[in-house]
Design an enzyme around this catalytic site. Structure first.
Site, PDB file in Angstrom:
ATOM      1  N   HIS A  12       0.865  -1.190   0.000  1.00  0.00           N
ATOM      2  CA  HIS A  12       0.000   0.000   0.000  1.00  0.00           C
ATOM      3  C   HIS A  12       0.895   1.232   0.000  1.00  0.00           C
ATOM      4  O   HIS A  12       1.347   1.677   1.049  1.00  0.00           O
ATOM      5  CB  HIS A  12      -0.905   0.004   1.234  1.00  0.00           C
ATOM      6  CG  HIS A  12      -1.894   1.134   1.238  1.00  0.00           C
ATOM      7  ND1 HIS A  12      -3.166   0.996   1.724  1.00  0.00           N
ATOM      8  CD2 HIS A  12      -1.818   2.418   0.803  1.00  0.00           C
ATOM      9  CE1 HIS A  12      -3.822   2.139   1.600  1.00  0.00           C
ATOM     10  NE2 HIS A  12      -3.005   3.022   1.045  1.00  0.00           N
ATOM     11  N   HIS A  14       1.602   5.258  -1.775  1.00  0.00           N
ATOM     12  CA  HIS A  14       1.241   6.409  -2.601  1.00  0.00           C
ATOM     13  C   HIS A  14       2.516   7.028  -3.171  1.00  0.00           C
ATOM     14  O   HIS A  14       3.341   7.557  -2.417  1.00  0.00           O
ATOM     15  CB  HIS A  14       0.493   7.451  -1.769  1.00  0.00           C
ATOM     16  CG  HIS A  14      -0.820   6.971  -1.248  1.00  0.00           C
ATOM     17  ND1 HIS A  14      -1.993   7.076  -1.963  1.00  0.00           N
ATOM     18  CD2 HIS A  14      -1.139   6.359  -0.077  1.00  0.00           C
ATOM     19  CE1 HIS A  14      -2.988   6.560  -1.254  1.00  0.00           C
ATOM     20  NE2 HIS A  14      -2.500   6.110  -0.110  1.00  0.00           N
ATOM     21  N   LYS A  97      -9.110  -0.586  -6.076  1.00  0.00           N
ATOM     22  CA  LYS A  97      -9.184   0.104  -4.778  1.00  0.00           C
ATOM     23  C   LYS A  97     -10.500   0.852  -4.642  1.00  0.00           C
ATOM     24  O   LYS A  97     -10.876   1.657  -5.492  1.00  0.00           O
ATOM     25  CB  LYS A  97      -8.020   1.091  -4.651  1.00  0.00           C
ATOM     26  CG  LYS A  97      -7.998   1.885  -3.334  1.00  0.00           C
ATOM     27  CD  LYS A  97      -7.809   0.974  -2.129  1.00  0.00           C
ATOM     28  CE  LYS A  97      -7.751   1.757  -0.820  1.00  0.00           C
ATOM     29  NZ  LYS A  97      -6.414   2.287  -0.557  1.00  0.00           N
ATOM     30  N   HIS A 134     -10.531   1.007   1.663  1.00  0.00           N
ATOM     31  CA  HIS A 134     -10.342   2.013   2.706  1.00  0.00           C
ATOM     32  C   HIS A 134     -11.563   1.897   3.612  1.00  0.00           C
ATOM     33  O   HIS A 134     -12.646   2.388   3.282  1.00  0.00           O
ATOM     34  CB  HIS A 134     -10.235   3.416   2.106  1.00  0.00           C
ATOM     35  CG  HIS A 134     -10.019   4.478   3.136  1.00  0.00           C
ATOM     36  ND1 HIS A 134      -8.830   5.184   3.247  1.00  0.00           N
ATOM     37  CD2 HIS A 134     -10.816   4.959   4.131  1.00  0.00           C
ATOM     38  CE1 HIS A 134      -8.925   6.044   4.248  1.00  0.00           C
ATOM     39  NE2 HIS A 134     -10.122   5.919   4.791  1.00  0.00           N
ATOM     40  N   HIS A 172      -4.747  -0.618   5.915  1.00  0.00           N
ATOM     41  CA  HIS A 172      -4.282   0.195   7.039  1.00  0.00           C
ATOM     42  C   HIS A 172      -5.222   0.130   8.240  1.00  0.00           C
ATOM     43  O   HIS A 172      -5.765   1.139   8.688  1.00  0.00           O
ATOM     44  CB  HIS A 172      -4.052   1.644   6.622  1.00  0.00           C
ATOM     45  CG  HIS A 172      -5.128   2.269   5.757  1.00  0.00           C
ATOM     46  ND1 HIS A 172      -6.471   2.207   6.042  1.00  0.00           N
ATOM     47  CD2 HIS A 172      -5.030   2.979   4.619  1.00  0.00           C
ATOM     48  CE1 HIS A 172      -7.158   2.846   5.128  1.00  0.00           C
ATOM     49  NE2 HIS A 172      -6.304   3.324   4.229  1.00  0.00           N
ATOM     50  N   ASP A 245       1.030   2.760   3.521  1.00  0.00           N
ATOM     51  CA  ASP A 245       0.182   3.931   3.292  1.00  0.00           C
ATOM     52  C   ASP A 245       1.011   5.207   3.364  1.00  0.00           C
ATOM     53  O   ASP A 245       0.505   6.275   3.746  1.00  0.00           O
ATOM     54  CB  ASP A 245      -0.989   3.988   4.282  1.00  0.00           C
ATOM     55  CG  ASP A 245      -2.061   4.999   3.874  1.00  0.00           C
ATOM     56  OD1 ASP A 245      -2.142   5.325   2.672  1.00  0.00           O
ATOM     57  OD2 ASP A 245      -2.797   5.471   4.746  1.00  0.00           O
TER      58      ASP A 245
END
Length: 342
Positions: A12, A14, A97, A134, A172, A245
């Protein structure tokens, strides 16, 4: 003291886009061999053409011969078609996602309710694409510290009953409730755990003044929740594995009247996790958590090569270059006791 691991996976991450990639890709390849890249750009990565173009922009920042593979995902939106999903795996897409609309950064294109997208979930179940979640409700009346638990009870449990063969990852996780729920499920559910949720509780964010660089979504929770996450991470349970994350924002976007959510841990990922596992007297469990359990769940081979950490004191940087500005990394300026050395 030296610690040698199989090169890890970050399931995970970004990386952002544009100028940010020079920072984020370089940091990622110093910590892991593969990273599952989140698709919440603007506009969202919700077509195969967008996936391909984004992958190429990432790879342009990977030096020749470097051991790093971006693993790609699609953004679950109203424009994502079942036909796209039928071809997605052949084009290297691992997962889709789901960001509930308004849940976090760049989630405006997300879906508030999944009923309209059940045909897409049916196709995912058949072709073997994993649903990344999420896991927070976004209704204004729900307390921000209760949003994950409400999501599990009100959304996830009914969703799994309707699509029992759809593999999912609850991303997360932040609560003891989430740990208990994942443990209660025998198949087709796993969870990622971040370093910042393992290291700190909400006191770090709020006591002695609001500290914007500890603000993330899902938000930090109580100490009993943090301890439950640590116990899950070091337990050897294959349903829990590494997903940082890590989410960079320019300093001005964090230190503002309405600061963005996200902690940039990706520059020192494995140093943070190593300290967590050492404190729990479980360094022998870190390799499985970081390099095996996630690969098994995604049905990928283990990585080749090794990552070496040394236990030694070093000072984390105060700022890092970030395109034409700077970002403040997680725990900026602090002394740390583990560092990647090879």
């Amino acid at each position: 003291m030296m610690l040698t691991l199989t090169r890890p996976d970050d399931f995970h991450l970004h990386l952002r886009d544009g100028q940010a990639l020079a920072r984020t890709v370089g940091d990622a390849l110093g910590q892991c061999a593969r990273a599952l890249v989140m698709p919440n750009l603007v506009p969202a990565v919700d077509t195969l053409e967008a996936v391909s173009a984004y992958r190429q922009r990432i790879l342009a920042h990977v030096p020749k011969g470097a051991d790093f593979t971006p693993l790609m995902s699609l953004y679950l939106s109203q424009t994502l078609s079942p036909e796209t999903l039928l071809h997605a795996k052949a084009q290297g897409v691992l997962a889709v996602k789901w960001y509930p609309k308004g849940a976090t950064t760049n989630s405006a294109q997300g879906v508030a309710h999944l009923e309209a997208l059940e045909p897409i979930l049916s196709v995912m179940q058949e072709v073997g694409l994993i649903l990344l979640i999420h896991g927070e409700v976004t209704e204004a009346q729900v307390d921000i510290f209760a949003r994950e638990s409400c999501f599990i009870e009100e959304v996830l449990i009914p969703l799994r009953a309707k699509f029992p063969r759809l593999k999912m990852v609850l991303e997360h996780i932040t609560t003891a409730h989430a740990v208990e729920y994942v443990r209660s499920q025998e198949r087709n559910l796993a969870a990622t755990i971040t370093a910042h949720h393992l290291l700190f509780n909400r006191n770090q964010l709020l006591v002695g003044g609001i500290k914007p660089h500890f603000y993330c979504l899902p938000i930090l929770k109580k100490e009993e929740d943090r301890l439950a996450l640590v116990q899950a991470a070091v337990s050897g349970d294959r349903r829990f594995f590494l997903g940082t994350d890590s989410a960079p924002h320019a300093r001005s976007a964090k230190e503002s009247a309405c600061g963005c959510a996200g902690c940039y841990t990706g520059y020192a990922t494995m140093a943070f996790y190593a300290q967590v596992f050492e404190r729990a007297q479980a360094l022998d469990k870190l390799n499985d958590f970081a390099a095996k359990f996630g690969a098994e769940y995604y049905e990928l081979p283990y990585n080749h090569g090794e990552l070496v950490l040394e236990k030694r004191v070093w000072q984390l940087p105060e700022t890092l270059p970030f395109g034409d500005t700077v970002l403040v990394p997680f725990l900026a300026g602090e002394q740390w006791h583990w560092q990647v050395v090879a």
